[in-house]
Write an enzyme that holds these catalytic residues in place. Structure first.
Site, PDB file in Angstrom:
ATOM      1  N   LYS A 106       0.836  -1.201   0.000  1.00 42.49           N
ATOM      2  CA  LYS A 106       0.000   0.000   0.000  1.00 42.49           C
ATOM      3  C   LYS A 106       0.873   1.255   0.000  1.00 42.49           C
ATOM      4  O   LYS A 106       1.973   1.285   0.547  1.00 42.49           O
ATOM      5  CB  LYS A 106      -0.934   0.009   1.217  1.00 42.49           C
ATOM      6  CG  LYS A 106      -2.038  -1.057   1.176  1.00 42.49           C
ATOM      7  CD  LYS A 106      -3.096  -0.756   0.147  1.00 42.49           C
ATOM      8  CE  LYS A 106      -4.175  -1.825   0.032  1.00 42.49           C
ATOM      9  NZ  LYS A 106      -5.134  -1.836   1.135  1.00 42.49           N
TER      10      LYS A 106
ATOM     11  N   ARG B 233      -3.894 -10.603   3.486  1.00 40.17           N
ATOM     12  CA  ARG B 233      -4.107 -10.558   2.031  1.00 40.17           C
ATOM     13  C   ARG B 233      -2.858  -9.951   1.400  1.00 40.17           C
ATOM     14  O   ARG B 233      -2.547  -8.783   1.640  1.00 40.17           O
ATOM     15  CB  ARG B 233      -5.346  -9.724   1.700  1.00 40.17           C
ATOM     16  CG  ARG B 233      -5.684  -9.634   0.221  1.00 40.17           C
ATOM     17  CD  ARG B 233      -6.960  -8.818   0.016  1.00 40.17           C
ATOM     18  NE  ARG B 233      -7.329  -8.748  -1.395  1.00 40.17           N
ATOM     19  CZ  ARG B 233      -6.899  -7.830  -2.253  1.00 40.17           C
ATOM     20  NH1 ARG B 233      -6.072  -6.867  -1.842  1.00 40.17           N
ATOM     21  NH2 ARG B 233      -7.281  -7.842  -3.517  1.00 40.17           N
TER      22      ARG B 233
END
Length: 264
Positions: free
Chosen positions: A210, A243
C-alpha cells in the site's frame, strides 16, 4: 486459531503491483499455481482495480476477466478456497455459481441483496470499511474518532449480515487500510487492530504494498520490506487473515509467528 494467507490474483490490465496486462488466463493460472505451492490458503481473484483514482469497469468486462479464471481454478484445484473481490451483485452471483467460497466486498456499502446472495450459497463475506469511491475516497479522511467510527460501522454491517441469515462465523471484517485514510490514520489502525477483536469475527488485513508504506518516494516493488514488517505487526495485533502479493515470504512470517505463540 490458525492464521490464513490470501494470495492476490489481479485479473486486470492495470494492476499497480503486477504492471501491464495480467488478464491472460495462462499467466493467471501460473500465478495461482505458484501461490498454492508457496502456501496460500485462499486465492483472491479480482477483475476491477480499487486503488485510489481507479476507473470503474463495466459488469460485462469484469465478468469476462474473472469468470473463466474462477472456472479454471475450480476445475484444476477443486478444494482450493477461492475469494472473489467484487462490489457488483451480478458478478458476485456468477462467481458463486462458478464455485467461489468468499465474496470480498470492498464497497463499504454492501446491501441486503449482497448479504442474502451470500447466505443463499452458504458462502462467506468480507466487509470492509471505506468512504466514497476509489475516485473520491482520499478526500474523505476526516474522523472525530477514527477507531470508534470504524468499529461502529463494522458492528452495524455484522448485524445486517446476520439479520439477512448469514452465520456470524461467515462474516470477516477488514478495517480498510489505504481506503479513505491518511498515512497517520493507517498507522494508528495498524497499532490498534486489537481494538476490533471483541466484534467476535475474523479480521482480514490488506496491507500489501500500500502507498502509505512508502518511504522516500519508493514505488510498489520497493514496499516489500515494509509490507512484511506491517504484516507481522498485524498478526501481533490480532489479524486472522493476511491478504498479500508476497505469498512465499509471508507464509514464513506466519509460520514463525505461530511457532513463537506455541512456545509461550
Amino acid at each position: 486459531m490458525k492464521r490464513q494467507l490470501m494470495g492476490i490474483v489481479n485479473a486486470t490490465p492495470d494492476s499497480f503491483y503486477d504492471g501491464n496486462p495480467q488478464n491472460n488466463l495462462d499467466i493467471l493460472m501460473a500465478k495461482c499455481k505458484d501461490y498454492l505451492r508457496e502456501g496460500a490458503d485462499i486465492l483472491d481473484i479480482g477483475g476491477e482495480s480499487t486503488r485510489p483514482s481507479a476507473q470503474p469497469v463495466s459488469e460485462e468486462e469484469e465478468l469476462a476477466r474473472v469468470i473463466p479464471l474462477i472456472k479454471e481454478v475450480r476445475k484444476t484445484w477443486p478444494k482450493a478456497p477461492v475469494s472473489l473481490d467484487t462490489v457488483k451483485i451480478p458478478v458476485a452471483l456468477a462467481g458463486l455459481k462458478a464455485g467461489v467460497n468468499i465474496i470480498n466486498d470492498v464497497s463499504g456499502t454492501p446491501d441486503k441483496e449482497m448479504f442474502r446472495l451470500v447466505k443463499d450459497f452458504n458462502a462467506q463475506i468480507v466487509v470492509m470499511h471505506t468512504r466514497g469511491t476509489p475516485q473520491t475516497m482520499q478526500s474523505q479522511t476526516e474522523y472525530n474518532d477514527l477507531l470508534g467510527e470504524i468499529k461502529d460501522f463494522l458492528a452495524r454491517k455484522i448485524d445486517e449480515a446476520v439479520s439477512c441469515g448469514i452465520a456470524k462465523q461467515n462474516v470477516i471484517i477488514d478495517v480498510g487500510f489505504g481506503f479513505a485514510k491518511t498515512r497517520g490514520q493507517n498507522y494508528e489502525l495498524l497499532k490498534h487492530l486489537d481494538f476490533f477483536k471483541d466484534l467476535g469475527v475474523r479480521m482480514l488485513a490488506g496491507l500489501s504494498r500500500k502507498t502509505f508504506l512508502s518511504q522516500k518516494c519508493e514505488g510498489a516493488p520497493k514496499r516489500k520490506a515494509q509490507t512484511l514488517a506491517a504484516n507481522l505487526v498485524a498478526l501481533q495485533n490480532g489479524a486472522d487473515i493476511l491478504r498479500v502479493h508476497d505469498v512465499k515470504e509471508t507464509r514464513k512470517i506466519i509460520n514463525f509467528f505461530e511457532e513463537i505463540e506455541a512456545s509461550k
